[in-house]
Scaffold this motif. Structure first.
Motif, mmCIF file in Angstrom:
data_model
loop_
_atom_site.group_PDB
_atom_site.id
_atom_site.type_symbol
_atom_site.label_atom_id
_atom_site.label_comp_id
_atom_site.label_asym_id
_atom_site.label_seq_id
_atom_site.Cartn_x
_atom_site.Cartn_y
_atom_site.Cartn_z
ATOM 1 N N ASN A 40 0.801 -1.230 0.000
ATOM 2 C CA ASN A 40 0.000 0.000 0.000
ATOM 3 C C ASN A 40 0.830 1.275 0.000
ATOM 4 N N GLY A 41 2.113 1.161 -0.333
ATOM 5 C CA GLY A 41 2.948 2.350 -0.409
ATOM 6 C C GLY A 41 3.593 2.759 0.891
ATOM 7 N N GLU A 42 3.381 1.991 1.964
ATOM 8 C CA GLU A 42 4.011 2.296 3.254
ATOM 9 C C GLU A 42 4.897 1.132 3.662
ATOM 10 N N THR A 43 6.176 1.407 3.867
ATOM 11 C CA THR A 43 7.130 0.371 4.231
ATOM 12 C C THR A 43 6.810 -0.167 5.632
ATOM 13 N N PRO A 44 6.639 -1.478 5.816
ATOM 14 C CA PRO A 44 6.299 -2.035 7.126
ATOM 15 C C PRO A 44 7.344 -1.706 8.196
ATOM 16 N N PHE A 45 6.911 -1.775 9.434
ATOM 17 C CA PHE A 45 7.671 -1.295 10.590
ATOM 18 C C PHE A 45 9.096 -1.835 10.639
ATOM 19 N N TRP A 46 9.269 -3.165 10.620
ATOM 20 C CA TRP A 46 10.604 -3.716 10.841
ATOM 21 C C TRP A 46 11.490 -3.673 9.599
ATOM 22 N N LEU A 47 10.950 -3.295 8.450
ATOM 23 C CA LEU A 47 11.805 -3.062 7.279
ATOM 24 C C LEU A 47 12.521 -1.725 7.354
ATOM 25 N N ARG A 48 11.947 -0.778 8.093
ATOM 26 C CA ARG A 48 12.500 0.581 8.070
ATOM 27 C C ARG A 48 13.079 1.043 9.411
ATOM 28 N N THR A 49 12.658 0.444 10.540
ATOM 29 C CA THR A 49 13.137 0.912 11.833
ATOM 30 C C THR A 49 14.524 0.371 12.150
ATOM 31 N N ASN A 50 15.244 1.128 12.998
ATOM 32 C CA ASN A 50 16.604 0.768 13.430
ATOM 33 C C ASN A 50 17.540 0.538 12.251
ATOM 34 N N GLN A 51 17.317 1.288 11.168
ATOM 35 C CA GLN A 51 18.169 1.219 9.980
ATOM 36 C C GLN A 51 18.968 2.511 9.800
ATOM 37 N N TYR A 52 19.146 3.252 10.890
ATOM 38 C CA TYR A 52 19.894 4.504 10.884
ATOM 39 C C TYR A 52 19.335 5.504 9.878
ATOM 40 N N GLY A 53 17.999 5.468 9.705
ATOM 41 C CA GLY A 53 17.312 6.484 8.930
ATOM 42 C C GLY A 53 17.460 6.396 7.434
ATOM 43 N N VAL A 54 17.935 5.255 6.887
ATOM 44 C CA VAL A 54 18.199 5.185 5.447
ATOM 45 C C VAL A 54 17.066 4.544 4.656
ATOM 46 N N VAL A 55 16.065 3.966 5.350
ATOM 47 C CA VAL A 55 14.929 3.358 4.656
ATOM 48 C C VAL A 55 13.709 4.251 4.876
ATOM 49 N N PRO A 56 13.154 4.859 3.827
ATOM 50 C CA PRO A 56 12.040 5.796 3.995
ATOM 51 C C PRO A 56 10.728 5.098 4.319
ATOM 52 N N LEU A 57 9.772 5.888 4.794
ATOM 53 C CA LEU A 57 8.452 5.365 5.141
ATOM 54 C C LEU A 57 7.686 4.921 3.898
ATOM 55 N N THR A 58 7.864 5.653 2.806
ATOM 56 C CA THR A 58 7.103 5.344 1.593
ATOM 57 C C THR A 58 7.893 4.425 0.669
ATOM 58 N N SER A 59 7.183 3.632 -0.092
ATOM 59 C CA SER A 59 7.775 2.716 -1.072
ATOM 60 C C SER A 59 6.819 2.626 -2.264
ATOM 61 N N PRO A 60 7.314 2.158 -3.415
ATOM 62 C CA PRO A 60 8.585 1.457 -3.650
ATOM 63 C C PRO A 60 9.747 2.429 -3.824
ATOM 64 N N ILE A 61 10.952 1.898 -3.562
ATOM 65 C CA ILE A 61 12.171 2.656 -3.814
ATOM 66 C C ILE A 61 13.233 1.705 -4.351
ATOM 67 N N ILE A 62 14.221 2.293 -5.012
ATOM 68 C CA ILE A 62 15.468 1.611 -5.370
ATOM 69 C C ILE A 62 16.565 2.283 -4.568
ATOM 70 N N THR A 63 17.412 1.504 -3.925
ATOM 71 C CA THR A 63 18.462 2.059 -3.089
ATOM 72 C C THR A 63 19.836 1.632 -3.603
ATOM 73 N N LEU A 64 20.771 2.559 -3.607
ATOM 74 C CA LEU A 64 22.170 2.329 -3.980
ATOM 75 C C LEU A 64 23.036 2.771 -2.808
ATOM 76 N N ARG A 65 23.975 1.918 -2.406
ATOM 77 C CA ARG A 65 24.792 2.224 -1.236
ATOM 78 C C ARG A 65 26.246 1.845 -1.484
ATOM 79 N N GLY A 66 27.136 2.629 -0.923
ATOM 80 C CA GLY A 66 28.560 2.335 -1.017
ATOM 81 C C GLY A 66 29.262 2.670 0.281
ATOM 82 N N THR A 67 30.221 1.843 0.673
ATOM 83 C CA THR A 67 30.927 2.023 1.938
ATOM 84 C C THR A 67 32.415 1.781 1.733
ATOM 85 N N ILE A 68 33.223 2.614 2.368
ATOM 86 C CA ILE A 68 34.657 2.363 2.484
ATOM 87 C C ILE A 68 35.021 2.595 3.937
ATOM 88 N N SER A 69 35.746 1.657 4.535
ATOM 89 C CA SER A 69 36.111 1.796 5.946
ATOM 90 C C SER A 69 37.464 1.163 6.198
#
Length: 487
Positions: A40-69
């Protein structure tokens, strides 16, 4: 300016990487591509919570991420341990781009760190959790859960528990001291700060089977410029909240200004209380390290306005037990870790507060809300603490509108036919706030994630989640992420 700083940091990171090769330091690179879908366009609770704010409330989305450490050097053998220098350094950079109903460019991590002996200093954004809790499978530490985008800080801390020499390892301590900056995209206050510190003690030598833990964390929102009308100078003086060095000392020490009561210097709210919005938890726990299992019990008690000192909100807090199973397993299905938690925030010191006969007793603590910082204990539109306290979707203004909750949670880390699985299940009763109550709106949230190790250091994560009940919108969601890791 942001683009210039980002480009500089990327270039500086590659420069550091070049130096790393000469020092034989381990540097890790990851690249991810994924998608989040829902019914219904709203990302369910455990898909988006405690993800350091990178998963939005609304969906669908495509996400691209890169890390160097690049982490500190580690000893491979006991002989190598003696070769390690007391001084070392590292860094990290994580970039996230989301395309969909919400287009976002986020930098959850961008930091440089250095250590000397048992102590560390870092500057920038870094993923962290504060409070005595299971850090990998918890529903979220009450005060700082990893739910919101990390805020920029300068921090001095210990890396681990540090033994006090005169106790011969019987007593150890761990702590941090930090200064941070809140964002200026809020609607209540701009140019204001975070003061943060924590101190925890461990009783028992490292090789003992039993340990006891106790300590506290202290968070303060302070200073800044008001973005709302304040004609009676209740929140500040001429639109300014105290930001001087003397105010900072009052913030750090938690000094009460009630005896002074000078509203010409501090504004009505602070003059009758303390400089800034103070909150945190007092934590206790113990662990048992047996041959076949490790158990951690913990309790986080909430404080905001003094109710805890009089035990009037003692029923509120986070209670948890984490059980980790050791050894090898020959069965097709086995548990590796199980976490049970119960969170209650419905008391808040009672409904009457200072209207009671004993005026010292607090009440209606209104967790994560504040009269000066009206958007509440949030960063980048997300709750900083436990995700069960949140911004209810029907709120007229952006603030914490659901802080009286009772939640039951179980988290499971297991293997099924050689496939690692993470399972989360929570049931909450949500009562809104004392001033704007809800009528026991419930929510059942489920989550299961499977991890598949593919060839050439590729990893596939597939997640299915569901949210149902009278609190929020019912939704079923799917998350799929493909990750490539290089060392």
């Amino acid at each position: 300016m942001k683009r210039i700083l980002t480009s500089y940091f990327i270039c500086f990171s590659f420069y550091l990487t070049a130096q790393v090769a000469d020092l034989k330091r381990e540097t890790k690179y990851t690249a991810e591509v994924g998608t989040y879908l829902s019914t219904n366009g709203e990302t369910p609770f455990w898909l988006r919570t405690n993800q350091y704010g990178v998963v939005p409330l609304t969906s669908p989305i495509i996400t691209l991420r890169g890390t160097i450490s690049s982490d500190y050097k580690k000893a491979v053998t006991k002989e190598d341990q003696y070769k390690l220098s007391k001084f070392d350094w590292g860094y990290g950079l994580n970039i996230v781009g989301n395309v969909g109903k919400e287009n976002q460019f986020l930098i959850p991590e961008a930091y440089i760190k250095a250590k000397f002996g048992a102590f560390e200093i870092y500057a920038g954004r870094r993923k962290e959790i504060f409070g005595l809790v299971d850090s990998t499978l918890s529903s979220g530490s009450y005060i700082w859960s990893g739910n919101a985008l990390p805020m920029p800080k300068i921090q001095i801390s210990t890396l681990n528990f540090v033994p006090l020499g005169f106790t011969k390892g019987f007593l150890s301590f761990k702590g941090n001291y930090a200064h941070g900056w809140f964002e200026n995209s809020r609607t209540d206050v701009k140019n204001f700060y975070l003061h943060q510190k924590s101190l925890y003690f461990r009783v028992g030598k490292p090789d003992w089977k039993f340990h006891f833990y106790g300590g506290f964390n202290h968070q303060v929102q302070w200073g800044g410029e008001l973005l709302y009308p304040d004609p009676k100078n209740q929140s500040g003086i001429d639109g300014k909240v105290g930001s001087s060095f003397n105010d900072y000392v009052n913030v750090v020490t938690g000094r009460s200004l009630a005896s002074v009561g000078d509203t010409t210097k501090n504004g009505g709210n602070d003059a009758l209380n303390r400089s800034g919005n103070h909150l945190g938890t007092l934590d206790f726990g113990f662990d048992i390290n047996a041959k076949n299992f490790y158990i951690l019990f913990y309790r986080q008690s909430i404080y905001e306005d003094g109710s805890l000192a009089y035990l009037s909100n003692i029923y509120d807090g986070l209670n948890g037990v984490s059980i980790e199973f050791k050894g090898t397993h020959q069965r097709n299905i086995f548990f590796k870790k199980v976490v049970f938690e119960y969170l209650n925030t419905t008391s808040q010191g009672g409904v009457l507060g200072s209207e009671q006969t004993d005026a010292r007793l607090r009440g209606r603590d209104n967790y994560f809300n504040n009269g000066v910082y009206r958007n509440g204990w949030i960063y980048n539109h997300q709750t900083i603490g436990t995700p069960f306290i949140n911004l209810y979707e029907n709120s007229i203004i952006e603030n914490i509108s659901n802080n009286r909750v009772e939640s039951y949670y179980i988290g499971i880390n297991m293997n099924a036919f050689e496939i690692p699985l993470n399972v989360k299940l929570s049931y909450t009763n949500n009562y809104g706030t004392y001033s704007n109550p809800l009528f026991a709106k419930d929510q059942l949230s489920t989550f299961i994630q499977a991890s598949f190790n593919l060839k050439n250091n590729f990893n596939l994560l597939t997640s299915i989640a569901n949210s149902s009940g009278s609190f929020g919108r019912n939704s079923i969601g799917l998350g799929v992420t493909l990750r490539k890791t290089l060392n």
